[in-house]
Design an enzyme around this catalytic site. Structure first.
Site, PDB file in Angstrom:
ATOM      1  N   SER A  50       4.055   5.443   9.283  1.00 49.44           N
ATOM      2  CA  SER A  50       5.849   5.423   8.956  1.00 49.44           C
ATOM      3  C   SER A  50       6.200   3.877   7.944  1.00 49.44           C
ATOM      4  O   SER A  50       6.669   4.447   7.121  1.00 49.44           O
ATOM      5  CB  SER A  50       5.815   5.568  10.070  1.00 49.44           C
ATOM      6  N   TYR A 237      -6.809 -15.528  14.316  1.00 52.45           N
ATOM      7  CA  TYR A 237      -7.046 -14.507  14.199  1.00 52.45           C
ATOM      8  C   TYR A 237      -7.918 -14.574  14.853  1.00 52.45           C
ATOM      9  O   TYR A 237      -8.815 -14.083  15.806  1.00 52.45           O
ATOM     10  CB  TYR A 237      -6.554 -13.526  12.657  1.00 52.45           C
ATOM     11  N   VAL A 276       1.530  -8.890   3.422  1.00 53.10           N
ATOM     12  CA  VAL A 276       2.988  -8.428   4.006  1.00 53.10           C
ATOM     13  C   VAL A 276       2.697  -7.147   4.673  1.00 53.10           C
ATOM     14  O   VAL A 276       3.011  -6.481   3.695  1.00 53.10           O
ATOM     15  CB  VAL A 276       4.135  -9.108   2.824  1.00 53.10           C
TER      16      VAL A 276
HETATM   17  P1  NAI Z   1       2.873  -1.486  11.090  1.00 50.35           P
HETATM   18  O1  NAI Z   1       4.040  -2.247  11.549  1.00 50.35           O
HETATM   19  O2  NAI Z   1       3.821  -1.296   9.067  1.00 50.35           O
HETATM   20  O3  NAI Z   1       2.834  -0.584  11.332  1.00 50.35           O
HETATM   21  C1  NAI Z   1       2.710  -0.017  12.301  1.00 50.35           C
HETATM   22  C2  NAI Z   1       2.853   1.749  12.442  1.00 50.35           C
HETATM   23  O4  NAI Z   1       2.268   1.870  13.916  1.00 50.35           O
HETATM   24  C3  NAI Z   1       4.534   1.918  12.268  1.00 50.35           C
HETATM   25  O5  NAI Z   1       4.642   3.267  11.802  1.00 50.35           O
HETATM   26  C4  NAI Z   1       5.129   2.204  14.042  1.00 50.35           C
HETATM   27  O6  NAI Z   1       5.468   3.256  13.663  1.00 50.35           O
HETATM   28  C5  NAI Z   1       4.117   2.711  14.411  1.00 50.35           C
HETATM   29  N1  NAI Z   1       3.821   2.555  16.090  1.00 50.35           N
HETATM   30  C6  NAI Z   1       3.993   1.580  16.143  1.00 50.35           C
HETATM   31  N2  NAI Z   1       4.267   1.585  18.313  1.00 50.35           N
HETATM   32  C7  NAI Z   1       4.087   2.104  17.781  1.00 50.35           C
HETATM   33  C8  NAI Z   1       3.667   3.775  19.384  1.00 50.35           C
HETATM   34  N3  NAI Z   1       4.419   2.881  20.882  1.00 50.35           N
HETATM   35  N4  NAI Z   1       4.330   4.954  18.845  1.00 50.35           N
HETATM   36  C9  NAI Z   1       4.369   5.547  17.680  1.00 50.35           C
HETATM   37  N5  NAI Z   1       3.597   4.722  16.932  1.00 50.35           N
HETATM   38  C10 NAI Z   1       4.238   3.005  16.907  1.00 50.35           C
HETATM   39  O7  NAI Z   1       1.486  -2.842  10.722  1.00 50.35           O
HETATM   40  P2  NAI Z   1       0.318  -2.929   9.571  1.00 50.35           P
HETATM   41  O8  NAI Z   1       0.320  -4.139   9.254  1.00 50.35           O
HETATM   42  O9  NAI Z   1       0.172  -1.545   8.644  1.00 50.35           O
HETATM   43  O10 NAI Z   1      -1.286  -2.455  10.784  1.00 50.35           O
HETATM   44  C11 NAI Z   1      -1.111  -1.233  11.092  1.00 50.35           C
HETATM   45  C12 NAI Z   1      -2.850  -2.064  11.625  1.00 50.35           C
HETATM   46  O11 NAI Z   1      -3.851  -2.802   9.915  1.00 50.35           O
HETATM   47  C13 NAI Z   1      -2.706  -2.653  12.822  1.00 50.35           C
HETATM   48  O12 NAI Z   1      -4.056  -2.009  13.484  1.00 50.35           O
HETATM   49  C14 NAI Z   1      -3.297  -4.255  12.096  1.00 50.35           C
HETATM   50  O13 NAI Z   1      -3.751  -4.582  12.710  1.00 50.35           O
HETATM   51  C15 NAI Z   1      -3.935  -3.812  10.670  1.00 50.35           C
HETATM   52  N6  NAI Z   1      -4.081  -4.808   9.652  1.00 50.35           N
HETATM   53  C16 NAI Z   1      -3.034  -5.297   9.125  1.00 50.35           C
HETATM   54  C17 NAI Z   1      -3.200  -6.501   7.819  1.00 50.35           C
HETATM   55  C18 NAI Z   1      -2.299  -6.834   7.333  1.00 50.35           C
HETATM   56  O14 NAI Z   1      -1.932  -8.006   6.425  1.00 50.35           O
HETATM   57  N7  NAI Z   1      -0.993  -6.499   7.231  1.00 50.35           N
HETATM   58  C19 NAI Z   1      -4.684  -6.714   7.745  1.00 50.35           C
HETATM   59  C20 NAI Z   1      -6.192  -5.681   7.667  1.00 50.35           C
HETATM   60  C21 NAI Z   1      -5.647  -5.052   9.249  1.00 50.35           C
END
Ligand code: NAI
Length: 397
Positions: A50, A237, A276
């Site tokens: 989402s 990190y 972000v």
């Molecule tokens: P985000 O917060 O934008 O998205 C997280 C998603 O997980 C959302 O769809 C949320 O509804 C879902 N979610 C969370 N808890 C849940 C649960 N209990 N049940 C069902 N759905 C759940 O996060 P983002 O940044 O896209 O992170 C995704 C992955 O990417 C993570 O593993 C993060 O470590 C990795 N990542 C992020 C970076 C960044 O700079 N934002 C860089 C490299 C990797």
């Protein structure tokens, strides 16, 4: 009511439905004109679809060349007397509208991805919508807690350095303030709990579930997202609690790769760029690096957001054939880690302080992207529009 941005600390308390709709349309328009994804998957399960990388992956796979059908699981809040609901709630709604308008299937399952009930809903949806099998499983959950199986207790993650305390600055979006921060080193318990929440165990349990229910299609792949970053970010990190969890995720990718081999498939950790997102703004002492990185990558014409990262991942790194480094990682952080970028970041970052970060670093861009994640600060949206609770509740994901 008119919907305005409300931020507490680094958490958005409101989201703008019209802005979320426009944001989805903008991302669809981008991938529709980008280099298309060739030989991509047709039936995709996205855990965490989402917002952030999961949502961008969903948009890229449906509109960026391979016309995938998707089932996405997310944990989002709908509108109620307490508030307008979360951005991810509206992203689910407007993604589905856009996808269905082109004839694609888009199923939204909203609930706790760690629960048995949601696992069953996913299996049912795969049976009814996907003819029983998936071609790609994307694990993109970002969460601070994971329930312990068969217990009322939770594992809670801690974002901390390991071994030594760390001093740095965090940025509070609520009042645009620079906050000097001291983080103590994590305890062994905090290290292992963070690994339970953000490591590979739950990813593995999802793939096992699908294998056990014969839901893996021939050539099925599974990916999860990781971050490594340059040395200046390692204390918070890569060498901290998050990095430990990510190393566990990388190791899980090798185990899952073996499990998917009999299906002629594979599993990969994809290392992405620092961006972000709702999750990343929580990482203490990380924001100054992102400000310096954004400033530099924009100046060099290399800046990407989640949607550009995901389209590039699928059109040139995962399909038609996975391209991996010596540790079998897929690298979409290649532009971030280029020497030309990191040399400039290393020059800029030490100069940032409480009085100049809004000018020397790309704070404007950082804040704008944060607002846009929640449907604000998007061109062409009527922010004067009045919404009623009944009207918002009539929108169904
Ligand atoms: P985000 O917060 O934008 O998205 C997280 C998603 O997980 C959302 O769809 C949320 O509804 C879902 N979610 C969370 N808890 C849940 C649960 N209990 N049940 C069902 N759905 C759940 O996060 P983002 O940044 O896209 O992170 C995704 C992955 O990417 C993570 O593993 C993060 O470590 C990795 N990542 C992020 C970076 C960044 O700079 N934002 C860089 C490299 C990797």
């Amino acid at each position: 009511m008119k919907i305005e941005p409300i931020i507490n600390g680094v958490v958005a308390r409101t989201a703008h439905p019209g802005g979320c709709e426009q944001s989805i349309k903008n991302q669809v328009a981008y991938v529709s004109h980008a280099t298309p994804i060739k030989n991509g998957p047709k039936r995709v399960l996205i855990l965490g679809g989402s917002s952030g990388f999961g949502l961008a992956a969903r948009i890229a796979l449906t509109f960026g060349g391979c016309k995938a059908d998707t089932i996405a699981v997310s944990f989002e809040r709908g509108p109620s007397e307490k508030g307008v609901g979360s951005a991810g709630w509206y992203n689910n709604i407007y993604f589905k509208q856009q996808a269905e308008a082109t004839g694609a299937t888009a199923v939204n399952i909203i609930g706790d991805a760690f629960s048995d009930a949601v696992r069953q809903q996913v299996l049912d949806a795969i049976n009814t919508q996907f003819n029983g099998q998936v071609d790609l499983i994307i694990y993109s959950l970002a969460t601070g807690v994971r329930p312990k199986p068969d217990s009322d207790e939770m594992w809670r993650s801690s974002i901390k350095p390991i071994g030594e305390p760390l001093t740095g600055a965090s940025i509070r979006l609520e009042d645009d303030s620079w906050q000097e921060t001291v983080l103590c080193a994590a305890t062994e318990q905090e290290v292992s709990d963070t690994q339970k929440v953000m490591g590979g165990e739950d990813w593995q349990s999802w793939v096992d579930l699908l294998i056990n229910h014969n839901a893996i299609a021939p050539s099925c792949q599974s990916i999860a997202f990781s971050y490594i970053g340059p040395e200046c970010t390692h204390p918070i990190y890569h060498q901290g609690t998050l990095g430990r969890a990510k190393v566990d995720l990388h190791q899980t990718s090798h185990a899952l790769n073996l499990k998917l081999a009999p299906f002629n498939g594979g599993a990969y950790a994809c290392v992405c760029k620092a961006l972000v997102t709702k999750a990343s703004v929580f990482i203490p002492t990380f924001a100054p690096y992102v400000l310096a990185l954004y400033k530099t990558m924009k100046a060099q014409g290399l800046h990407e957001t989640c949607i550009e990262q995901m389209q590039r991942l699928f059109n040139s790194k995962l399909y038609p054939n996975p391209i991996v480094d010596a540790e079998r990682l897929i690298r979409v952080d290649d532009w971030e880690l280029q020497d030309s970028v990191q040399q400039q970041v290393a020059h800029l970052l030490p100069q940032l302080n409480s009085s100049n970060f809004t000018k020397l670093g790309d704070y404007q861009g950082f804040k704008r992207e944060f607002l846009q994640l929640n449907g604000f600060a998007i061109d062409g949206v009527d922010y004067q529009q009045q919404y009623s609770l009944a009207q918002l509740q009539a929108l169904r994901p």
